[in-house]
Scaffold this active site. Sequence first.
Site, short mmCIF file in Angstrom:
data_model
loop_
_atom_site.label_atom_id
_atom_site.label_comp_id
_atom_site.label_asym_id
_atom_site.label_seq_id
_atom_site.Cartn_x
_atom_site.Cartn_y
_atom_site.Cartn_z
N ILE A 126 0.86 -1.19 0.00
CA ILE A 126 0.00 0.00 0.00
C ILE A 126 0.90 1.24 0.00
O ILE A 126 1.81 1.34 0.81
CB ILE A 126 -0.97 0.01 1.21
CG1 ILE A 126 -1.74 1.33 1.33
CG2 ILE A 126 -0.28 -0.24 2.54
CD1 ILE A 126 -3.20 1.20 1.14
N THR A 129 2.45 7.04 1.94
CA THR A 129 3.44 8.00 2.41
C THR A 129 4.37 8.48 1.30
O THR A 129 4.80 7.70 0.44
CB THR A 129 4.28 7.35 3.54
OG1 THR A 129 3.38 6.82 4.51
CG2 THR A 129 5.21 8.36 4.20
N GLU A 130 4.69 9.79 1.35
CA GLU A 130 5.61 10.39 0.39
C GLU A 130 6.71 11.13 1.16
O GLU A 130 6.52 11.42 2.36
CB GLU A 130 4.86 11.37 -0.52
CG GLU A 130 3.76 10.66 -1.30
CD GLU A 130 3.04 11.55 -2.31
OE1 GLU A 130 3.34 12.78 -2.37
OE2 GLU A 130 2.19 11.02 -3.03
N PRO A 131 7.79 11.47 0.49
CA PRO A 131 8.87 12.17 1.21
C PRO A 131 8.37 13.44 1.92
O PRO A 131 8.87 13.79 2.98
CB PRO A 131 9.88 12.50 0.11
CG PRO A 131 9.64 11.45 -0.94
CD PRO A 131 8.18 11.13 -0.89
N GLU A 247 -6.87 -1.68 10.68
CA GLU A 247 -5.41 -1.67 10.63
C GLU A 247 -4.81 -1.43 12.01
O GLU A 247 -3.76 -1.98 12.35
CB GLU A 247 -4.94 -0.60 9.63
CG GLU A 247 -5.30 -0.98 8.20
CD GLU A 247 -5.28 0.18 7.21
OE1 GLU A 247 -5.89 0.04 6.14
OE2 GLU A 247 -4.67 1.21 7.52
N ARG A 248 -5.47 -0.61 12.80
CA ARG A 248 -4.96 -0.35 14.16
C ARG A 248 -5.12 -1.57 15.05
O ARG A 248 -4.29 -1.84 15.92
CB ARG A 248 -5.66 0.87 14.76
CG ARG A 248 -5.17 2.14 14.10
CD ARG A 248 -5.88 3.36 14.59
NE ARG A 248 -5.14 4.56 14.20
CZ ARG A 248 -5.67 5.75 14.04
NH1 ARG A 248 -6.94 5.94 14.25
NH2 ARG A 248 -4.91 6.78 13.70
N LEU A 342 15.91 -7.62 32.97
CA LEU A 342 16.06 -8.84 33.77
C LEU A 342 17.01 -9.85 33.12
O LEU A 342 17.42 -10.82 33.75
CB LEU A 342 14.68 -9.49 34.03
CG LEU A 342 13.80 -8.73 35.02
CD1 LEU A 342 12.39 -9.32 35.07
CD2 LEU A 342 14.40 -8.74 36.44
N HIS A 343 17.35 -9.61 31.86
CA HIS A 343 18.32 -10.47 31.19
C HIS A 343 19.76 -9.96 31.39
O HIS A 343 20.70 -10.55 30.84
CB HIS A 343 18.04 -10.54 29.68
CG HIS A 343 16.92 -11.49 29.32
ND1 HIS A 343 15.61 -11.22 29.58
CD2 HIS A 343 16.94 -12.69 28.70
CE1 HIS A 343 14.85 -12.21 29.14
NE2 HIS A 343 15.64 -13.13 28.61
C1 LIG Z 1 8.61 0.33 9.20
C2 LIG Z 1 7.64 1.25 8.51
C3 LIG Z 1 6.76 0.74 7.57
C4 LIG Z 1 5.87 1.59 6.91
N1 LIG Z 1 5.05 1.08 5.95
C5 LIG Z 1 4.28 1.92 5.20
C6 LIG Z 1 3.51 1.41 4.10
O1 LIG Z 1 3.47 0.21 3.83
N2 LIG Z 1 2.81 2.32 3.36
C7 LIG Z 1 2.81 3.65 3.62
O2 LIG Z 1 2.17 4.40 2.90
N3 LIG Z 1 3.54 4.16 4.66
C8 LIG Z 1 4.26 3.32 5.45
N4 LIG Z 1 5.00 3.82 6.51
C9 LIG Z 1 5.02 5.25 6.74
C10 LIG Z 1 4.22 5.69 7.95
O3 LIG Z 1 2.86 5.54 7.69
C11 LIG Z 1 4.61 7.17 8.21
O4 LIG Z 1 5.93 7.13 8.73
C12 LIG Z 1 3.67 7.86 9.13
O5 LIG Z 1 2.48 8.12 8.46
C13 LIG Z 1 4.26 9.18 9.66
O6 LIG Z 1 4.66 9.99 8.61
P1 LIG Z 1 6.15 10.67 8.60
O7 LIG Z 1 7.14 9.57 8.82
O8 LIG Z 1 6.26 11.47 7.36
O9 LIG Z 1 6.19 11.59 9.87
P2 LIG Z 1 5.61 13.08 10.00
O10 LIG Z 1 4.24 13.15 9.47
O11 LIG Z 1 6.63 14.02 9.44
O12 LIG Z 1 5.57 13.23 11.58
C14 LIG Z 1 6.75 13.48 12.37
C15 LIG Z 1 6.32 13.71 13.83
O13 LIG Z 1 5.42 14.83 13.89
C16 LIG Z 1 4.23 14.45 14.56
N5 LIG Z 1 3.08 15.16 13.97
C17 LIG Z 1 2.68 15.14 12.69
N6 LIG Z 1 1.58 15.89 12.54
C18 LIG Z 1 1.29 16.39 13.76
C19 LIG Z 1 0.24 17.24 14.27
N7 LIG Z 1 -0.72 17.70 13.50
N8 LIG Z 1 0.28 17.55 15.59
C20 LIG Z 1 1.25 17.08 16.39
N9 LIG Z 1 2.24 16.27 15.97
C21 LIG Z 1 2.25 15.93 14.68
C22 LIG Z 1 4.11 12.95 14.32
O14 LIG Z 1 3.30 12.34 15.33
C23 LIG Z 1 5.55 12.52 14.42
O15 LIG Z 1 5.93 12.35 15.77
C24 LIG Z 1 5.87 2.97 7.21
C25 LIG Z 1 6.74 3.48 8.18
C26 LIG Z 1 7.63 2.63 8.82
C27 LIG Z 1 8.57 3.22 9.83
#
Ligand SMILES: Cc1cc2nc3c(=O)[nH]c(=O)nc-3n(C[C@H](O)[C@H](O)[C@H](O)COP(=O)(O)OP(=O)(O)OC[C@H]3O[C@@H](n4cnc5c(N)ncnc54)[C@H](O)[C@@H]3O)c2cc1C
Length: 352
Positions: A126, A129-131, A247-248, A342-343
């Site tokens: 799925i 997420t984008e950069p 999902e959650r 504990l380990h």
């Molecule tokens: C191992 C792994 C697997 C993943 N697999 C998938 C996948 O299969 N498909 C996919 O699409 N994505 C995937 N993800 C991405 C994941 O869904 C995102 O990392 C997540 O949505 C957070 O986005 P971000 O990393 O850009 O963090 P950001 O959105 O940049 O957030 C950074 C921090 O800011 C906080 N923050 C953001 N907005 C707010 C707000 N409004 N108020 C307060 N705090 C805020 C967040 O809680 C976080 O602590 C995966 C990530 C990991 C690590």
Amino acid sequence: MNKHVPSWYDDEVGAVHELASDFFEREVMGHAEKWDAQRRIDREVWLKAGKLGLLLCSVPEEYGGGGGTFAHDLAVFEAQGYSGDLAFGVSVHSGIVAHYILEYGTEEQKTTWLPGMATGEILGAIGMTEPTAGSDLKAIKTSAIRDGDHYVVNGSKTFITNGSSADVIVLAVKTDPKAGAKGVSLLIVDLRDCDGFEVGRVLDKVGQHAADTSELSFVDVRVPVSNLLGESEGLGFGQLMAQLVQERLIIGAQAAGAMERAVEETVRYTKAREAFGHSLFEFQNTAFELAECQTIARTSRVFLDYCIEKHLHGTLDASDAAMVKYWLTDKQCEVIDRCVQLHGGYGTCAST
Ligand SMILES: Cc1cc2nc3c(=O)[nH]c(=O)nc-3n(C[C@H](O)[C@H](O)[C@H](O)COP(=O)(O)OP(=O)(O)OC[C@H]3O[C@@H](n4cnc5c(N)ncnc54)[C@H](O)[C@@H]3O)c2cc1C
């Protein structure tokens, strides 16, 4: 140990759990070191899981699935949590991608994708997420602009589980780049022989080394209009939010399994390890720690069972789902941290 058996955990679910536990122990954890080192799992493990009926357990049999309820899928995810595996992207494949296609797909989309996903021949991902857009999903920039019978897709995704090996992806795109959340749509994109599609880096994370978490790019990728999920464009954001509840719950089930395993392993270890002429288990501090960890694991499990039962009756709401994910993962970290302490020094090692 006096294990609580909830009403959702009937004999059939128990049989799936047993099969899955054995599968994770033998076919997954048995390869963990090799897979961590090579930074990916072997593709054939998907076929083995498919052969055992451990993929798409809750998808109807007419689409190749197991014909069970979501409890059967949860039994697999919980067994994964218990096993300690963090690499096999089965919850994304079975619990997420298949359910988008099942819930929103046309008959043709379901018959095209689900049977192959159930055997493990087709691997799903799925892509949300984008950069520059994670939590703020409506800010995604990947566009899908209509050109005759096709969409032309341009953009990039990151952190995509199963990304470098997936055959099909449910891709979140903007069919109307100016419309915010209302411009988001989901497309099924066939990644096999896909012109303009490229896998970027497989991300080198601090843990979960064998989990395929990848960058993907799409340049002028042509996707048939018939691959849109849902009756019209612009429904994607609502579809994503609706699936979030289930999902959650998956993450809660994995956390419950992991916590229970940590306590069991630590009881075993502290009974075997001696210090000052006694087993660690005999020290009062160890008893306090283990009793508290067990209490946390047990009460977390009761809340999880409550949420699973609600979900199976179709009444689990977004706040319950957020609570189960928050609480169980938070407690998972606490319990595992206390068990690691504990380990002693051996708690820092990959195996004892
Ligand atoms: C191992 C792994 C697997 C993943 N697999 C998938 C996948 O299969 N498909 C996919 O699409 N994505 C995937 N993800 C991405 C994941 O869904 C995102 O990392 C997540 O949505 C957070 O986005 P971000 O990393 O850009 O963090 P950001 O959105 O940049 O957030 C950074 C921090 O800011 C906080 N923050 C953001 N907005 C707010 C707000 N409004 N108020 C307060 N705090 C805020 C967040 O809680 C976080 O602590 C995966 C990530 C990991 C690590």
